[in-house]
Scaffold this motif. Structure first.
Motif, PDB file in Angstrom:
ATOM      1  N   PHE A 429     -31.656  36.241  49.541  1.00  0.00           N
ATOM      2  CA  PHE A 429     -32.308  36.716  48.323  1.00  0.00           C
ATOM      3  C   PHE A 429     -33.570  37.510  48.631  1.00  0.00           C
ATOM      4  O   PHE A 429     -33.934  38.424  47.887  1.00  0.00           O
ATOM      5  N   GLN A 430     -34.270  37.138  49.708  1.00  0.00           N
ATOM      6  CA  GLN A 430     -35.590  37.742  49.949  1.00  0.00           C
ATOM      7  C   GLN A 430     -35.630  38.737  51.091  1.00  0.00           C
ATOM      8  O   GLN A 430     -36.619  39.445  51.245  1.00  0.00           O
ATOM      9  N   ASP A 432     -34.914  41.728  51.947  1.00  0.00           N
ATOM     10  CA  ASP A 432     -34.472  43.005  51.388  1.00  0.00           C
ATOM     11  C   ASP A 432     -33.905  43.969  52.420  1.00  0.00           C
ATOM     12  O   ASP A 432     -32.881  44.603  52.212  1.00  0.00           O
ATOM     13  N   SER A 438     -32.120  40.662  46.072  1.00  0.00           N
ATOM     14  CA  SER A 438     -31.403  40.097  44.929  1.00  0.00           C
ATOM     15  C   SER A 438     -30.252  40.985  44.474  1.00  0.00           C
ATOM     16  O   SER A 438     -29.329  40.519  43.837  1.00  0.00           O
ATOM     17  N   ASN A 439     -30.314  42.278  44.784  1.00  0.00           N
ATOM     18  CA  ASN A 439     -29.218  43.162  44.389  1.00  0.00           C
ATOM     19  C   ASN A 439     -28.001  43.028  45.296  1.00  0.00           C
ATOM     20  O   ASN A 439     -26.898  43.366  44.906  1.00  0.00           O
ATOM     21  N   VAL A 442     -23.961  46.825  48.168  1.00  0.00           N
ATOM     22  CA  VAL A 442     -23.003  47.491  47.291  1.00  0.00           C
ATOM     23  C   VAL A 442     -22.192  48.491  48.106  1.00  0.00           C
ATOM     24  O   VAL A 442     -22.711  49.121  49.019  1.00  0.00           O
ATOM     25  N   GLY A 443     -20.918  48.603  47.785  1.00  0.00           N
ATOM     26  CA  GLY A 443     -20.087  49.607  48.444  1.00  0.00           C
ATOM     27  C   GLY A 443     -19.344  49.088  49.658  1.00  0.00           C
ATOM     28  O   GLY A 443     -19.369  49.684  50.726  1.00  0.00           O
ATOM     29  N   GLY A 527     -15.974  44.774  46.166  1.00  0.00           N
ATOM     30  CA  GLY A 527     -16.706  45.991  46.522  1.00  0.00           C
ATOM     31  C   GLY A 527     -18.191  45.782  46.697  1.00  0.00           C
ATOM     32  O   GLY A 527     -18.916  46.719  47.008  1.00  0.00           O
ATOM     33  N   SER A 528     -18.661  44.580  46.453  1.00  0.00           N
ATOM     34  CA  SER A 528     -20.091  44.323  46.612  1.00  0.00           C
ATOM     35  C   SER A 528     -20.298  42.831  46.772  1.00  0.00           C
ATOM     36  O   SER A 528     -19.434  42.032  46.428  1.00  0.00           O
ATOM     37  N   SER A 530     -23.596  39.760  46.418  1.00  0.00           N
ATOM     38  CA  SER A 530     -24.984  39.482  46.078  1.00  0.00           C
ATOM     39  C   SER A 530     -25.238  38.020  46.394  1.00  0.00           C
ATOM     40  O   SER A 530     -24.298  37.277  46.691  1.00  0.00           O
ATOM     41  N   GLU A 532     -25.474  35.554  44.814  1.00  0.00           N
ATOM     42  CA  GLU A 532     -24.731  34.557  44.036  1.00  0.00           C
ATOM     43  C   GLU A 532     -23.564  33.958  44.793  1.00  0.00           C
ATOM     44  O   GLU A 532     -23.164  32.834  44.503  1.00  0.00           O
TER      45      GLU A 532
ATOM     46  N   PRO B  72     -22.022  39.196  39.586  1.00  0.00           N
ATOM     47  CA  PRO B  72     -21.328  40.442  39.945  1.00  0.00           C
ATOM     48  C   PRO B  72     -19.841  40.232  40.181  1.00  0.00           C
ATOM     49  O   PRO B  72     -19.017  41.040  39.745  1.00  0.00           O
ATOM     50  N   HIS B  98     -28.228  43.416  39.404  1.00  0.00           N
ATOM     51  CA  HIS B  98     -27.185  43.303  40.427  1.00  0.00           C
ATOM     52  C   HIS B  98     -25.794  43.383  39.815  1.00  0.00           C
ATOM     53  O   HIS B  98     -24.875  43.906  40.439  1.00  0.00           O
ATOM     54  N   LEU B 101     -25.201  47.119  39.146  1.00  0.00           N
ATOM     55  CA  LEU B 101     -24.875  47.853  40.375  1.00  0.00           C
ATOM     56  C   LEU B 101     -23.442  47.587  40.816  1.00  0.00           C
ATOM     57  O   LEU B 101     -22.731  48.501  41.240  1.00  0.00           O
ATOM     58  N   ALA B 102     -22.999  46.331  40.709  1.00  0.00           N
ATOM     59  CA  ALA B 102     -21.645  46.003  41.137  1.00  0.00           C
ATOM     60  C   ALA B 102     -20.613  46.707  40.252  1.00  0.00           C
ATOM     61  O   ALA B 102     -19.615  47.241  40.749  1.00  0.00           O
ATOM     62  N   ASN B 105     -20.540  50.416  41.000  1.00  0.00           N
ATOM     63  CA  ASN B 105     -19.818  50.633  42.241  1.00  0.00           C
ATOM     64  C   ASN B 105     -18.299  50.597  42.008  1.00  0.00           C
ATOM     65  O   ASN B 105     -17.545  51.416  42.541  1.00  0.00           O
ATOM     66  N   ASN B 128     -28.358  54.270  44.568  1.00  0.00           N
ATOM     67  CA  ASN B 128     -26.934  53.957  44.483  1.00  0.00           C
ATOM     68  C   ASN B 128     -26.231  54.758  43.381  1.00  0.00           C
ATOM     69  O   ASN B 128     -25.165  54.361  42.921  1.00  0.00           O
ATOM     70  N   TYR B 166     -37.779  38.995  42.075  1.00  0.00           N
ATOM     71  CA  TYR B 166     -36.470  39.610  42.332  1.00  0.00           C
ATOM     72  C   TYR B 166     -36.626  41.113  42.139  1.00  0.00           C
ATOM     73  O   TYR B 166     -37.741  41.592  41.910  1.00  0.00           O
ATOM     74  N   GLU B 167     -35.554  41.840  42.228  1.00  0.00           N
ATOM     75  CA  GLU B 167     -35.684  43.283  42.387  1.00  0.00           C
ATOM     76  C   GLU B 167     -36.493  43.950  41.292  1.00  0.00           C
ATOM     77  O   GLU B 167     -37.349  44.806  41.563  1.00  0.00           O
TER      78      GLU B 167
END
Lengths: 607, 392
Positions: A429-430, A432, A438-439, A442-443, A527-528, A530, A532, B72, B98, B101-102, B105, B128, B166-167
């Protein structure tokens, strides 16, 4: 920090400690006597908050608090006698599933009854302002809380140590079968203890309303804190819970005071991991008598019949033929079902045959996903390489964490796995720069030739079927037999030369690898990824799948995964209050089939 | 069960409209209900208005609404369901960054238009960004930039910062420090507190901020964290003589629960729904109150404008074909309750703005005063910077 601010932060810590203690005391009491891991304790706390906020405008804050606490206590007693009482003879942890269902139902009830907006309660009349301490303003209400914690501790101490009822509770906490054999009415005792525990949770919630708003998310926030305090203090030990609450309250307060506020995300879990590694039964906990009775005995695994094997083969064939008949969303859903089935089977491998209850299995699912994702993202690895290598990160994590975990047992072990999962989560989470914070990342898409739904479905089917088959097969290997021997009788297994810990460690790592494989497949299917994928809800989902299907059966986790994933998909689409519906379905299943769905079928057909 | 279907069929036949344009809307309705219930009402109002006026390009609009579970992974599955089973023409929605973004994508992978209504993360259209994703709301960067001129005007030297860890909080903080340091050289940032989202230990955080003796505070807290922070800060006297800037705190979703705790004089971004008297807003507010017997929140405006976005794009494209829609979205001009907006071809960000003002309390109700509208178009970095971020 000046002396004045050190003092104020110390007082802040004391106030938080009192709040923590109120929640934890009830949980500890309930666990000590009934051995129920009460997941709904945070929901009871939330009910207390909402009831107090709703009552306060009418009857005033100071009357609303005891009324809310009493109402929650009564609710707890009713829930125990209608629901949990039927489950004490079921396999261990099934009560956990029932309380998890209660969490879902209570959450939707609160949304229905009090609406979606946060409700900030009134300040406490008489204690609304601040007093000046060392030149700083400090809330008068917090001083009241600081005094209340020890007062509740004292009251509980008196109740438990100086009354006949308390003596019975202590007897049941120490060895409930013995207490029962001596003629103690367990039914009444359990209901009373559960009601008292719920009352304390409700009181804790009601007393928070001058400090924080009633919100729908508070139940899950509180429950993890409460678990940590209870486990750090030692399960069933009320003074231990008080000590642990003090420790955690002060640590958090000074983290913030010294400018390390980011550490508070994970501070309590680091404390818990450290305490459990050094003192396996918590600060003031004691080794307890094992629970005996029907629930604890597990019938030995028998070799599957020819018919069962043929059935599984037919199922596999049907799944393999499905894309010819039907493409589209069904395949997407089945891909999810398959990889969650692998995840659940890997969890069952350590929980069932291994006897190691893990509340943090998502750590390995997530590590596999991040392993694969990072390889693609940072090292530009091909999909194949990432899929093959990702799970090894999970296995590595499982080996590292498992080394500590297998030194514990029961709920302590479960909580240590949870602590490691949360620590892993907070790193993802931290951090970065590496994990995308947190995001997440992706991809991460499969290679073009596998990116179609059908192609990816076949890949998942092949990988998951192979993984599941291997995990099942290992249960019947000498390794699997030895593992089960270690679970059923560690002493005897040890006596015939089995190194139980080493076996469990190997099993933990092995299961971690397959959870990681499921995670890596998951990353490419979405595709991603996070954080979670590493979080508590993911771990809980795994537990629910295993328990729904039946922990004492081999195929149960697969059915559990299919059922839960399908429910989440189908119900969430059609119903507004879908969480309550899922909760209701789980409750109905738990009451109808305490052995789990597969366990029920087996019992029916074995006769 | 059969009757509504029949009725729908009759209605469709009666209005002689062809196949409806299907909007697949997914959002975390159960995780963020305070924002998303009004959002849903806004969407439904827009849908009814549009269909009553004959739809778009001769076709009725239809909403297929799904709960994305707030994660996500689930959101991607739900989006797949909308694409392959419901055969929607457009994806819309999402709340948390998040999740946005997912889904964005996925939209690029499956080649379908995604109108991200709410997620605020800058990355969605910049780092992104992709061909198929467009975002309605002013981003974290834009909303932060809207507060910076007022912050610089006060010329305070010592700033403390508090943000959810967070972000969103991190990028708001980073943007604020960068923009303020540029606008006011020599500014000092004396303390930074990053409590976990939803779990602020408000007493300790407030005391730590008091210890830093700041002249001003920049906060991006919201929801329960904000309420706890405000109450502790009021009790402990953190805010006396200190200027406070707080993103989003003027949105009714977060302002209304504060009631008699509402701190006076804070600079915020938000939505003073009572006071905006432009004709487009009055029309929207009246229609909303009539339809729902409730006042609009920020979420209502976002949901309403998002549905109108799709309708306007379909009108301009003359079809619901994805590639045509994407081209139609670029440079699309339209009306919203907040005034006209343009969907930038450069980065697919709409120029929707926000209201900047100060908090005030009347009795036990909070409201925004001294507010002005900040047009989103004026608070974006240069085209060059955006292009560099989008790696184009």
């Amino acid at each position: 920090m000046s002396y004045a601010s050190v003092l104020i932060q110390f007082l802040n810590g004391l106030a938080s400690a009192s709040s923590l203690f109120l929640i934890a005391a009830g949980l500890s009491l309930i666990f000590g006597v009934t051995r129920v891991v009460n997941f709904a304790h945070g929901s009871l706390f939330m009910l207390g908050m909402y009831l107090a906020v709703a009552l306060a405008p009418g009857v005033g804050f100071w009357l609303a608090v005891p009324l809310a606490a009493l109402a929650v206590g009564a609710f707890g007693a009713v829930a125990e006698s209608l629901l949990l009482r039927r489950l004490y003879r079921a396999p261990e942890l099934l009560q956990l599933l029932a309380t998890f269902a209660l969490v879902l139902v209570i959450k939707d009830f609160a949304l229905w009854a009090w609406g979606p907006e946060d409700i900030l309660g009134p300040r406490a009349p008489g204690l609304a302002g601040a007093v000046t301490i060392a030149g700083q303003r400090f809330p008068a209400y917090d001083l009241f809380l600081i005094a209340l914690g020890p007062a509740v501790l004292g009251t509980l101490w008196f109740l438990l140590k100086r009354t006949r009822w308390g003596m019975l509770v202590r007897a049941a906490t120490q060895d409930r079968d013995m207490a029962s054999a001596l003629g103690v009415n367990q039914k009444g005792l359990f209901t009373a203890v559960f009601g008292l525990g719920a009352l304390l949770a409700g009181l804790g919630g009601a007393l928070q309303i001058p400090r924080e708003p009633a919100t729908l998310g508070v139940d899950l926030q509180v429950i993890s804190d409460a678990f940590v305090v209870v486990v750090v203090g030692g399960l069933g030990s009320i003074p231990g819970a008080f000590l642990a609450a003090l420790l955690i309250g002060e640590i958090k307060s000074f983290c913030i005071g010294l400018g390390f506020s980011k550490l508070t995300l994970v501070a309590e879990f680091v404390v818990m991991a450290a305490v459990l590694v050094l003192r396996p039964w918590g600060l003031l906990g004691k080794v307890r008598a094992e629970v005996r009775g029907a629930g604890a005995l597990e019938p030995p695994l028998r070799l599957p019949s020819r018919g069962a094997l043929l059935g599984l083969a037919a199922l596999f064939a049907a799944l393999a033929l499905l894309p010819a008949l039907h493409a589209g969303y069904t395949l997407v859903l089945l891909t999810d079902v398959l990889l969650f089935a692998l995840f659940a089977v890997s969890l069952h491998f350590i929980m069932g045959p291994g006897g190691l209850h893990s509340f943090g299995h998502a750590a390995y699912f997530g590590l596999g996903a991040y392993g694969a994702g990072l390889l693609v993202h940072k090292a530009s690895a091909s999909m194949g390489a990432a899929l093959l290598a990702g799970p090894w990160l999970a296995a590595l994590g499982a080996a590292a964490f498992g080394w500590f975990c297998v030194r514990l047992s029961g709920v302590y072990l479960a909580m240590l796995t949870l602590a490691f999962a949360q620590i892993t989560w907070s790193i993802a989470f931290q951090w970065d720069a590496v994990t995308g914070g947190s995001n997440g990342i992706v991809g991460i898409w499969p290679s073009p030739w596998l990116s179609g739904k059908t192609a990816y479905y076949y890949l998942t089917l092949a990988a998951c079927a192979a993984g599941i088959a291997l995990l099942w097969r290992v249960c019947y290997s000498p390794f699997g037999y030895a593992l089960r021997a270690g679970r059923d009788s560690p002493l005897r297994a040890d006596a015939i030369g089995i190194d139980v810990r080493a076996l469990q460690w190997a099993a933990f790592t092995f299961a971690g690898f397959f959870a990681g494989l499921a995670g890596a497949l998951y990353a490419f299917s979405k595709g991603s990824i996070s954080p979670e994928t590493l979080s508590i809800p993911r771990s809980v989902d795994g537990l629910v799948m295993v328990l729904l299907g039946g922990i004492q059966t081999l195929t149960g986790p697969v059915w559990g995964a299919a059922l839960l994933t399908w429910l989440q998909d189908a119900v969430a689409r059609g119903v507004d209050y879908w969480r309550a519906v899922i909760g209701g379905v789980i409750l109905a299943l738990v009451l109808a089939f305490p052995q789990g769905a597969a366990g029920f079928l087996r019992e029916r057909f074995a006769r | 069960m059969k009757l509504p279907l029949l009725l729908a069929a009759l209605l469709a036949a009666g209005s002689a409209l062809g196949q409806p344009v299907k909007i697949g809307e997914l959002n975390s309705y159960k995780v963020f209900p305070a924002f998303l219930e009004p959002y849903r009402k806004g969407m439904e109002l827009a849908l009814e208005e549009i269909n009553a006026a004959g739809g778009a390009a001769g076709r009725r609009l239809e909403l297929v609404i799904r709960d994305d579970g707030g994660t996500p992974g689930d959101a991607v599955r739900v989006a797949e369901e909308l694409i392959s089973r419901e055969k929607v023409d457009v994806l819309m929605g999402t709340f948390a960054s998040h999740v946005g973004l997912a889904v964005s994508n996925l939209a690029a992978q499956r080649k379908i238009l995604f109108v991200a209504s709410e997620p605020l993360t800058d990355k969605l259209v910049w780092d992104n960004g992709n061909r198929y994703t467009f975002r309605l709301r002013p981003s974290t960067y834009m909303q932060t930039a809207m507060l910076v001129p007022e912050a610089a005007k006060l010329n305070k030297r010592r700033w403390a910062i508090v943000y959810p860890n967070y972000e969103y909080g991190q990028s708001a903080t980073a943007s604020f420090k960068k923009l303020l340091a540029a606008a006011q050289p020599g500014v000092q940032f004396v303390a930074e507190q990053a409590p976990p989202l939803g779990k602020i230990d408000a007493g300790a955080v407030v005391q730590a901020l008091i210890d830093a003796k700041p002249d001003a505070i920049f906060s991006s807290l919201f929801a329960a964290d904000l309420q706890k922070f405000v109450r502790e800060g009021n009790t402990r006297g953190l805010f006396t003589g200190v200027a406070v800037f707080n993103l989003l705190a003027g949105e009714p979703e977060y302002l209304d629960p504060l009631k008699d705790e509402t701190p006076q004089g804070w600079w915020v971004t938000g939505y003073p729904w009572q006071a905006i008297t432009t004709s487009e807003h009055t029309k929207f507010r009246d229609a909303y109150r009539k339809r729902w017997n409730d006042y609009p929140r920020q979420g209502s405006v976002v949901g309403y404008a998002a549905v109108y976005t799709v309708a306007t794009a379909v009108r301009r494209a003359g079809s619901a074909d994805t590639e045509k829609l994407v081209e139609a979205m670029k440079g699309l001009e339209m009306q919203t309750p907040f005034g006209p907006i343009v969907w930038r071809a450069l980065d697919h960000q709409s120029t929707m703005g926000a209201y900047v003002g100060q908090l005030a309390r009347k009795g036990s109700e909070g409201s925004m005063v001294n507010w002005r509208f900040a047009d989103g178009a004026r608070f974006l970095p240069s085209d060059g910077e955006v292009k560099a971020l989008r790696k184009e």
